[in-house]
Design a protein around this motif. Structure first.
Motif, PDB file in Angstrom:
ATOM      1  N   VAL A  28       0.847  -1.196   0.000  1.00  0.00           N
ATOM      2  CA  VAL A  28       0.000   0.000   0.000  1.00  0.00           C
ATOM      3  C   VAL A  28       0.882   1.245   0.000  1.00  0.00           C
ATOM      4  N   ILE A  29       1.946   1.224   0.792  1.00  0.00           N
ATOM      5  CA  ILE A  29       2.865   2.370   0.829  1.00  0.00           C
ATOM      6  C   ILE A  29       3.478   2.582  -0.564  1.00  0.00           C
ATOM      7  N   GLY A  30       3.901   1.496  -1.208  1.00  0.00           N
ATOM      8  CA  GLY A  30       4.473   1.582  -2.551  1.00  0.00           C
ATOM      9  C   GLY A  30       3.493   2.187  -3.545  1.00  0.00           C
ATOM     10  N   GLU A  31       2.207   1.786  -3.417  1.00  0.00           N
ATOM     11  CA  GLU A  31       1.177   2.326  -4.306  1.00  0.00           C
ATOM     12  C   GLU A  31       1.013   3.822  -4.099  1.00  0.00           C
ATOM     13  N   VAL A  32       0.964   4.264  -2.842  1.00  0.00           N
ATOM     14  CA  VAL A  32       0.803   5.687  -2.540  1.00  0.00           C
ATOM     15  C   VAL A  32       1.999   6.469  -3.071  1.00  0.00           C
ATOM     16  N   LEU A  33       3.203   5.949  -2.859  1.00  0.00           N
ATOM     17  CA  LEU A  33       4.417   6.649  -3.312  1.00  0.00           C
ATOM     18  C   LEU A  33       4.525   6.673  -4.839  1.00  0.00           C
ATOM     19  N   SER A  34       3.867   5.731  -5.509  1.00  0.00           N
ATOM     20  CA  SER A  34       3.935   5.712  -6.982  1.00  0.00           C
ATOM     21  C   SER A  34       3.246   6.934  -7.592  1.00  0.00           C
ATOM     22  N   TYR A  35       2.353   7.584  -6.812  1.00  0.00           N
ATOM     23  CA  TYR A  35       1.700   8.790  -7.302  1.00  0.00           C
ATOM     24  C   TYR A  35       2.607  10.021  -7.202  1.00  0.00           C
ATOM     25  N   PHE A  36       3.727   9.864  -6.532  1.00  0.00           N
ATOM     26  CA  PHE A  36       4.683  10.953  -6.401  1.00  0.00           C
ATOM     27  C   PHE A  36       5.989  10.535  -7.077  1.00  0.00           C
ATOM     28  N   PRO A  37       6.276  11.117  -8.221  1.00  0.00           N
ATOM     29  CA  PRO A  37       7.516  10.728  -8.913  1.00  0.00           C
ATOM     30  C   PRO A  37       8.737  11.065  -8.082  1.00  0.00           C
ATOM     31  N   ALA A  38       9.814  10.297  -8.318  1.00  0.00           N
ATOM     32  CA  ALA A  38      11.036  10.490  -7.549  1.00  0.00           C
ATOM     33  C   ALA A  38      11.742  11.784  -7.965  1.00  0.00           C
ATOM     34  N   ARG A  39      11.641  12.188  -9.230  1.00  0.00           N
ATOM     35  CA  ARG A  39      12.240  13.442  -9.681  1.00  0.00           C
ATOM     36  C   ARG A  39      11.364  13.998 -10.800  1.00  0.00           C
ATOM     37  N   ASP A  40      11.680  15.195 -11.242  1.00  0.00           N
ATOM     38  CA  ASP A  40      10.855  15.866 -12.250  1.00  0.00           C
ATOM     39  C   ASP A  40      10.779  15.071 -13.552  1.00  0.00           C
ATOM     40  N   VAL A  41      11.848  14.367 -13.911  1.00  0.00           N
ATOM     41  CA  VAL A  41      11.888  13.618 -15.163  1.00  0.00           C
ATOM     42  C   VAL A  41      10.847  12.501 -15.161  1.00  0.00           C
ATOM     43  N   GLU A  42      10.523  11.983 -14.014  1.00  0.00           N
ATOM     44  CA  GLU A  42       9.594  10.869 -13.918  1.00  0.00           C
ATOM     45  C   GLU A  42       8.156  11.324 -13.727  1.00  0.00           C
ATOM     46  N   GLU A  43       7.869  12.566 -14.037  1.00  0.00           N
ATOM     47  CA  GLU A  43       6.497  13.034 -13.888  1.00  0.00           C
ATOM     48  C   GLU A  43       5.602  12.265 -14.839  1.00  0.00           C
ATOM     49  N   PRO A  44       4.392  11.962 -14.409  1.00  0.00           N
ATOM     50  CA  PRO A  44       3.478  11.242 -15.287  1.00  0.00           C
ATOM     51  C   PRO A  44       3.149  12.082 -16.529  1.00  0.00           C
ATOM     52  N   VAL A  45       2.926  11.412 -17.611  1.00  0.00           N
ATOM     53  CA  VAL A  45       2.612  12.073 -18.871  1.00  0.00           C
ATOM     54  C   VAL A  45       1.123  12.407 -18.880  1.00  0.00           C
ATOM     55  N   THR A  46       0.808  13.633 -19.275  1.00  0.00           N
ATOM     56  CA  THR A  46      -0.598  14.028 -19.361  1.00  0.00           C
ATOM     57  C   THR A  46      -1.092  13.792 -20.786  1.00  0.00           C
ATOM     58  N   LYS A  47      -2.396  13.861 -20.987  1.00  0.00           N
ATOM     59  CA  LYS A  47      -2.980  13.690 -22.320  1.00  0.00           C
ATOM     60  C   LYS A  47      -2.469  14.789 -23.254  1.00  0.00           C
ATOM     61  N   ASP A  48      -2.343  15.992 -22.716  1.00  0.00           N
ATOM     62  CA  ASP A  48      -1.814  17.090 -23.535  1.00  0.00           C
ATOM     63  C   ASP A  48      -0.387  16.800 -23.981  1.00  0.00           C
ATOM     64  N   ASP A  49       0.437  16.260 -23.043  1.00  0.00           N
ATOM     65  CA  ASP A  49       1.814  15.898 -23.401  1.00  0.00           C
ATOM     66  C   ASP A  49       1.809  14.873 -24.534  1.00  0.00           C
ATOM     67  N   LEU A  50       0.928  13.877 -24.413  1.00  0.00           N
ATOM     68  CA  LEU A  50       0.835  12.830 -25.451  1.00  0.00           C
ATOM     69  C   LEU A  50       0.416  13.424 -26.790  1.00  0.00           C
ATOM     70  N   ARG A  51      -0.560  14.324 -26.767  1.00  0.00           N
ATOM     71  CA  ARG A  51      -1.027  14.952 -28.014  1.00  0.00           C
ATOM     72  C   ARG A  51       0.108  15.717 -28.693  1.00  0.00           C
ATOM     73  N   VAL A  52       0.831  16.505 -27.898  1.00  0.00           N
ATOM     74  CA  VAL A  52       1.924  17.304 -28.448  1.00  0.00           C
ATOM     75  C   VAL A  52       3.013  16.385 -29.021  1.00  0.00           C
ATOM     76  N   GLU A  53       3.397  15.375 -28.256  1.00  0.00           N
ATOM     77  CA  GLU A  53       4.452  14.450 -28.705  1.00  0.00           C
ATOM     78  C   GLU A  53       4.006  13.653 -29.930  1.00  0.00           C
ATOM     79  N   SER A  54       2.749  13.169 -29.937  1.00  0.00           N
ATOM     80  CA  SER A  54       2.286  12.378 -31.084  1.00  0.00           C
ATOM     81  C   SER A  54       2.167  13.257 -32.328  1.00  0.00           C
ATOM     82  N   ALA A  55       1.755  14.533 -32.169  1.00  0.00           N
ATOM     83  CA  ALA A  55       1.694  15.448 -33.314  1.00  0.00           C
ATOM     84  C   ALA A  55       3.096  15.694 -33.858  1.00  0.00           C
ATOM     85  N   ALA A  56       4.062  15.888 -32.964  1.00  0.00           N
ATOM     86  CA  ALA A  56       5.449  16.108 -33.392  1.00  0.00           C
ATOM     87  C   ALA A  56       5.987  14.867 -34.092  1.00  0.00           C
TER      88      ALA A  56
END
Length: 156
Positions: A28-56
């Motif tokens: 359970v602790i691991g699951e809760v911590l998975s919602y908080f990335p360890a660093r900025d690079v590991e931030e979850p991808v948003t739908k907008d990020d996916l749209r921009v990347e897929s368009a590019a």
């Protein structure tokens, strides 16, 4: 899920220790911590990020495909031009060869006509000679018959 805050490794360890002291299951602790990335690079991808990347990515793929198609089109046009040139050369050679064959055939035809004409003249000459020979044989035969008849009359 909007934006999330990245946690440092130290903060993640503190949270893990804190929740562990209250007897919360490690999973359970691991699951809760998975919602908080360890660093900025590991931030979850948003739908907008996916749209921009897929368009590019689509744009890049289209650019590469178009470029490759243009190169292929240019190569094909060049190859087709070379083939046309080769075919033109072959066509010219064939026309020349056919003209040569016609000329040779015409020469052979002329020679054959001349040879046939010569053979006809020879046959006509032989025919004339044969007729003279036949006339001579007949004449000689008649003369011999007349001589024999005269001898028979004289002897009797």
């Amino acid at each position: 899920m909007g934006s999330t805050v990245a946690l440092s490794e130290k903060s993640r360890n503190e949270m893990y220790r804190f929740y562990s002291e209250y007897g919360i299951d490690e999973e359970v602790i691991g699951e809760v911590l998975s919602y908080f990335p360890a660093r900025d690079v590991e931030e979850p991808v948003t739908k907008d990020d996916l749209r921009v990347e897929s368009a590019a990515l689509r744009l890049e793929v289209n650019t590469v495909v178009r470029s490759e198609c243009d190169k292929l089109r240019t190569e094909l046009k060049s190859d087709m031009a070379e083939l046309r040139t080769e075919i033109g050369g072959i066509r010219t050679e064939l026309k020349s060869d056919i003209g040569g064959l016609r000329s040779e055939t015409g020469g052979i035809r002329t020679e054959l006509k001349s040879d046939i004409g010569g053979l006809r003249s020879e046959i006509d000459g032989l025919r004339s000679d044969m007729n003279q020979l036949v006339y001579w044989v007949i004449g000689t035969g008649l003369a011999f018959t007349g001589l024999l008849s005269g001898l028979i009359v004289v002897v009797h």
